[in-house]
Design an enzyme around this catalytic site. Structure first.
Site, PDB file in Angstrom:
ATOM      1  N   GLY A   9       0.854  -1.100   0.032  1.00 24.63           N
ATOM      2  CA  GLY A   9      -0.110  -0.007   0.012  1.00 24.63           C
ATOM      3  C   GLY A   9       0.767   1.158   0.027  1.00 24.63           C
ATOM      4  CB  ALA A  10       4.345   1.664  -1.303  1.00 27.15           C
ATOM      5  N   GLY A  13      -1.120   7.946   1.355  1.00 27.23           N
ATOM      6  CA  GLY A  13      -1.303   7.937   2.672  1.00 27.23           C
ATOM      7  C   GLY A  13      -0.187   7.500   3.414  1.00 27.23           C
ATOM      8  N   GLY A  15       1.527   4.723   3.900  1.00 25.80           N
ATOM      9  CA  GLY A  15       2.647   3.801   2.941  1.00 25.80           C
ATOM     10  C   GLY A  15       3.676   4.816   2.298  1.00 25.80           C
ATOM     11  CB  SER A 136      -7.954  -0.036  12.881  1.00 29.80           C
ATOM     12  OG  SER A 136      -8.650   1.278  13.248  1.00 29.80           O
ATOM     13  CE1 TYR A 161     -10.404  -1.139   7.692  1.00 22.90           C
ATOM     14  CE2 TYR A 161     -11.168  -0.324   9.737  1.00 22.90           C
ATOM     15  CZ  TYR A 161     -10.256  -0.127   8.847  1.00 22.90           C
ATOM     16  OH  TYR A 161      -9.194   0.482   8.976  1.00 22.90           O
TER      17      TYR A 161
END
Length: 285
Positions: A9-10, A13, A15, A136, A161
Site C-alpha cells: 500500500g505504498a 497515505g 505507505g 486499528s 472492517y
C-alpha cells in the site's frame, strides 16, 4: 545501518509517507502497489533522492497474486529486514474478489497472512528483522463470528472492517508466538484516524460521511505514519514482539483480542482455507 524494507500500500497515505521517510536513510525499498502509474511516479520521486527502490504491481486482494508476489520478492531479495503490512481498505457494500472471497477479509486479513508467511525465509536470513502490521483501534467492540466470518449471512461494511482489524491483531499475536525462537519480531499498531484516500473506493453516503469526518477530525498523513515509522526503525523495540502500539506507546488491545481459542481458530481456519482453495505451501514454516 542500511535496511531492506518492504512496504505494501505504498502509493498513498501512510505507505507513501513511510517510503519517503525510509528513503532518507538510504535504505533499500521494495514497494508494492496496485496502480502501476502511481507506483512509477513514487519510484521516480524516491530515486531522485538517490534511494535504491524496487517496485511490484500486485492486487493484494488476490491470494494467488499475493503468494506469487512473495515468491518473486523472495527470489529477487533473499534478505529482508522489515515487512510493513500497510495495504487495506473499507468496503461499505458486500463485494467479492475475483477469486470469490469477501473483499474485506481477502485484502485486510489474507494479504497479511500470505505475504508474511511467504517472506519468512528472507526475513530469517536478515538476522534481526521485523514484521509490522497496521491494524486499528476500530477492532474495539467486536469479536469474531466463525459462522459468518466472510459476511455471507449478514453483512455490515463497518463491522466487517472492525473484525478484519481484530484479525490483524490475532495474526500479530499468534505469529509472534510461533516465531518466538527466532529473531523476527511481530507487532501491530493503530495509526489514528488519518486523512488519507481510505474509503474513497466507496460510493454514496458512506463516501460522503467518511470524507466529512476526515475533513473535521482526522490527523495528517505525516502524523498517522509516526507509529509505523517508529516500529520499523526505533532501536528501543528491537526485541519487543507480540504487542499493540498507539502513538508510539505499547497499549492493551481489546479484551476479545486476547482470546487464545479464537486466535488459534482463526489461524487454523485461514491455513485450511489457503490449503484447500489454493494448495499453498509456505517455505520454512
Amino acid at each position: 545501518m542500511k535496511k531492506t524494507i518492504v512496504i505494501t500500500g505504498a502509493t498513498d497515505g501512510i505507505g507513501r509517507v513511510c517510503a519517503h521517510s525510509f528513503a532518507k536513510n538510504q535504505n533499500e525499498l521494495i514497494l508494492v502497489g496496485r496502480n502501476s502509474d502511481k507506483l512509477a511516479a513514487l519510484v521516480y520521486s524516491l530515486q531522485v533522492t538517490g534511494a535504491t527502490v524496487h517496485s511490484y504491481v500486485a492486487d493484494l486482494s488476490s491470494a494467488k497474486e499475493t503468494f506469487l508476489l512473495s515468491e518473486t520478492i523472495r527470489k529477487n531479495h533473499p534478505k529482508i529486514d522489515v515487512l510493513l503490512n500497510n495495504a487495506g481498505a473499507y468496503f461499505d457494500q458486500y463485494s467479492l474478489t475475483k477469486e470469490g472471497l469477501e473483499s474485506t477479509f481477502a485484502l485486510n486479513h489474507l494479504n497479511y497472512f500470505v505475504l508474511s508467511l511467504g517472506l519468512l525465509p528472507s526475513l530469517k536470513k536478515a538476522g534481526e528483522s521485523r514484521i509490522v502490521n497496521v491494524a486499528s483501534r476500530a477492532h474495539m467492540g467486536v469479536s469474531l463470528d466463525f459462522d459468518n466470518l466472510l459476511g455471507e449471512k449478514e453483512y455490515s461494511g463497518w463491522k466487517q472492517y472492525q473484525r478484519s482489524k481484530l484479525m490483524n491483531i490475532y495474526f500479530t499475536y499468534e505469529l509472534a508466538e510461533r516465531l518466538n525462537q527466532t529473531k523476527i519480531t511481530v507487532n501491530c499498531l493503530h495509526p489514528g484516524f488519518v486523512k488519507t484516500k481510505f474509503g474513497q473506493n466507496n460510493e454514496g453516503l458512506a463516501k460522503i460521511l467518511l470524507t466529512f469526518a476526515q475533513n473535521i477530525f482526522a490527523i495528517s498523513e505525516d502524523k498517522g505514519a509516526e507509529t509505523s515509522i517508529f516500529l520499523v526503525t526505533d532501536p528501543s523495540v528491537s526485541s519487543v514482539s507480540g504487542k499493540y502500539f498507539v502513538k508510539k506507546k505499547m497499549e492493551k488491545s481489546s479484551e476479545p483480542s486476547y482470546d487464545l481459542t479464537a486466535r488459534r481458530k482463526l489461524w487454523t481456519y485461514t491455513e485450511d482455507l489457503l490449503k484447500s482453495k489454493y494448495n499453498f505451501k509456505f517455505p520454512g514454516f
